[in-house]
Structures are given as C-alpha cells and as structure tokens.
Design a protein around this motif. Structure first.
Motif, PDB file in Angstrom:
ATOM      1  N   LEU A  88      41.462  13.876 -18.403  1.00 11.92           N
ATOM      2  CA  LEU A  88      41.830  13.532 -19.774  1.00 11.92           C
ATOM      3  C   LEU A  88      42.365  14.721 -20.564  1.00 11.92           C
ATOM      4  N   GLN A  89      42.784  15.762 -19.861  1.00 13.28           N
ATOM      5  CA  GLN A  89      43.523  16.893 -20.421  1.00 13.28           C
ATOM      6  C   GLN A  89      42.733  17.795 -21.366  1.00 13.28           C
ATOM      7  N   ALA A  90      41.383  17.765 -21.292  1.00 13.34           N
ATOM      8  CA  ALA A  90      40.598  18.709 -22.085  1.00 13.34           C
ATOM      9  C   ALA A  90      40.693  20.080 -21.417  1.00 13.34           C
ATOM     10  N   GLU A  91      40.965  21.095 -22.208  1.00 12.93           N
ATOM     11  CA  GLU A  91      41.118  22.449 -21.678  1.00 12.93           C
ATOM     12  C   GLU A  91      39.995  23.385 -22.125  1.00 12.93           C
ATOM     13  N   GLU A  92      39.159  22.925 -23.058  1.00 11.95           N
ATOM     14  CA  GLU A  92      38.018  23.713 -23.526  1.00 11.95           C
ATOM     15  C   GLU A  92      36.826  22.786 -23.696  1.00 11.95           C
ATOM     16  N   VAL A  93      35.641  23.388 -23.622  1.00 10.47           N
ATOM     17  CA  VAL A  93      34.400  22.642 -23.804  1.00 10.47           C
ATOM     18  C   VAL A  93      33.618  23.321 -24.918  1.00 10.47           C
ATOM     19  N   MET A  94      32.992  22.512 -25.764  1.00  9.24           N
ATOM     20  CA  MET A  94      32.185  23.052 -26.842  1.00  9.24           C
ATOM     21  C   MET A  94      30.855  22.306 -26.883  1.00  9.24           C
ATOM     22  N   VAL A  95      29.761  23.060 -26.842  1.00  9.85           N
ATOM     23  CA  VAL A  95      28.421  22.500 -27.009  1.00  9.85           C
ATOM     24  C   VAL A  95      28.015  22.789 -28.451  1.00  9.85           C
ATOM     25  N   VAL A  96      27.714  21.735 -29.219  1.00  9.75           N
ATOM     26  CA  VAL A  96      27.344  21.908 -30.625  1.00  9.75           C
ATOM     27  C   VAL A  96      25.998  21.219 -30.870  1.00  9.75           C
ATOM     28  N   ALA A  97      24.942  22.017 -30.899  1.00  8.16           N
ATOM     29  CA  ALA A  97      23.617  21.513 -31.248  1.00  8.16           C
ATOM     30  C   ALA A  97      23.427  21.689 -32.752  1.00  8.16           C
ATOM     31  N   HIS A  98      22.230  21.399 -33.248  1.00  7.30           N
ATOM     32  CA  HIS A  98      22.013  21.556 -34.680  1.00  7.30           C
ATOM     33  C   HIS A  98      20.580  21.975 -34.978  1.00  7.30           C
ATOM     34  N   TYR A  99      20.426  22.590 -36.135  1.00  8.81           N
ATOM     35  CA  TYR A  99      19.100  22.966 -36.616  1.00  8.81           C
ATOM     36  C   TYR A  99      18.350  21.696 -37.001  1.00  8.81           C
ATOM     37  N   ASP A 100      17.027  21.782 -37.020  1.00  9.72           N
ATOM     38  CA  ASP A 100      16.175  20.661 -37.412  1.00  9.72           C
ATOM     39  C   ASP A 100      16.405  19.452 -36.499  1.00  9.72           C
ATOM     40  N   CYS A 101      16.524  19.708 -35.201  1.00 14.58           N
ATOM     41  CA  CYS A 101      16.780  18.659 -34.219  1.00 14.58           C
ATOM     42  C   CYS A 101      15.464  17.998 -33.801  1.00 14.58           C
ATOM     43  N   GLY A 102      15.502  16.707 -33.592  1.00 13.42           N
ATOM     44  CA  GLY A 102      14.327  15.974 -33.133  1.00 13.42           C
ATOM     45  C   GLY A 102      13.861  16.393 -31.750  1.00 13.42           C
TER      46      GLY A 102
END
Length: 189
Positions: A88-102
């Motif tokens: 599907l032509q993705a050339e980069e990967v980004m992991v985005v977590a967050h503060y105050d996560c369950g």
C-alpha cells in the motif's frame, strides 16, 4: 452495542448515504503521505491525533489497538504494518502512544476477575493456561510509555520481513493538548 444505539447509527448512515456526504471523503487506498501509523484505540485520540499530526482522510494508514503495542512479531498488528509497506505504498512507520493510557500499569488479575464476573469460567482460564497461553502475560500492560514505544519501534525496525531503510519513528502524544514528544527518530537509525 444496544439495539437503540445500533438503530441510531443505521438511521444516521442511511441519511449520510442519501445525502451523498461520503463524497468529501473519497480517496484511494494508498496513503498520500506514504506512512502507516500505529496508535492506541483511546477515545481521546479519535480526532485529536489526526489534527495534531496534520493528517486527513486518505493521508495515512492507521492501525489501532490497546496501547499502540506490537505484542507479537507475527500478530495482526505487524502483519498490517508489513502489508502497508509492501502493498500500500507506505514508506515510513510511526508508533504513537499516549500519556495516561489505560494499558499503563494494567495488571491482568483485575481483568481476569472482570471476565469471571461476566461469565468466563475458571475452567476456561485453566484450559488456556494448560494450552500454553500465558493469559496473565497476554493481558499485562506496560509500566513506562516511552519504553513501550521504544520496544514496539524495535520490534518493527528489526523484524526479519521489514525492508532495511524504512524509517520507524516513536512518539508519545498528550491526550489533553495533542503535544507530541519524540522518543525515537527513525530517520537517524
């Protein structure tokens, strides 16, 4: 989902289609910004994350789960990321977590107790354990969100099927303000 909520959604959808409101969302299956993002399923991120990152419909592939975790190198999350890259032509990967996560500090025992209260038997839990499934490990969250992001980035970056040279970034977003904190800059790895 209650029958009332389901009816409400279907009634709304009928009007949405009749009024051709979908036209403003038309795009292709290929992400314009050539990126796949793994993020958390947290309700606060539904609209905040795309606005904070300046992405719109059609810009990126978006994979969501509890905690933005790659918990198994050959699970569905990793498969989705690899398909985004190879097909599907993705050339980069980004992991985005967050503060105050369950998932932060989540212990398996209370989850298992809630399962039992809702009808899952001790026998079922025992059967899973005897079958080699460590349900307590499977349900355990993480203790530090930055370390969790680093771990998921590492699994993706070092996966034997991930092509070399694909940048894998890691960030943590504040679910109140949308501020992004960079944890891993994959363009320098």
């Amino acid at each position: 989902m209650s029958a009332t909520l389901l009816k409400e959604i279907l009634d709304y959808n009928q009007k949405f289609v009749e009024n051709r409101e979908y036209e403003k969302y038309e795009t292709t299956k290929f992400p314009k910004k050539r990126m796949v993002i793994l993020t958390c399923m947290d309700t606060r991120l539904l609209e905040l994350l795309p606005k904070a990152m300046n992405v719109s419909n059609g810009d990126v592939k978006l994979v969501k789960n509890a905690g933005a975790l790659v918990s198994h190198p050959f699970g569905s999350v990793m498969r989705s990321i690899l398909i985004a890259v190879y097909e599907l032509q993705a050339e980069e990967v980004m992991v985005v977590a967050h503060y105050d996560c369950g998932m932060s500090g989540l212990k398996a025992e209370p989850v298992i107790e809630n399962m039992k209260k809702r009808g899952i038997t001790e026998e079922t839990i025992d059967t899973l354990t005897y079958s080699g499934i460590d349900i307590k490990k499977w349900l355990h969250g993480f203790d530090n969100v930055s370390e969790s992001v680093e771990h998921s980035v590492s699994i993706i970056k070092n996966h034997p099927l991930m092509p070399k040279g694909v940048p894998v970034h890691g960030l943590v977003i504040d679910p109140k303000t949308g501020k992004l904190d960079l944890i891993v800059d994959g363009s320098h790895a």
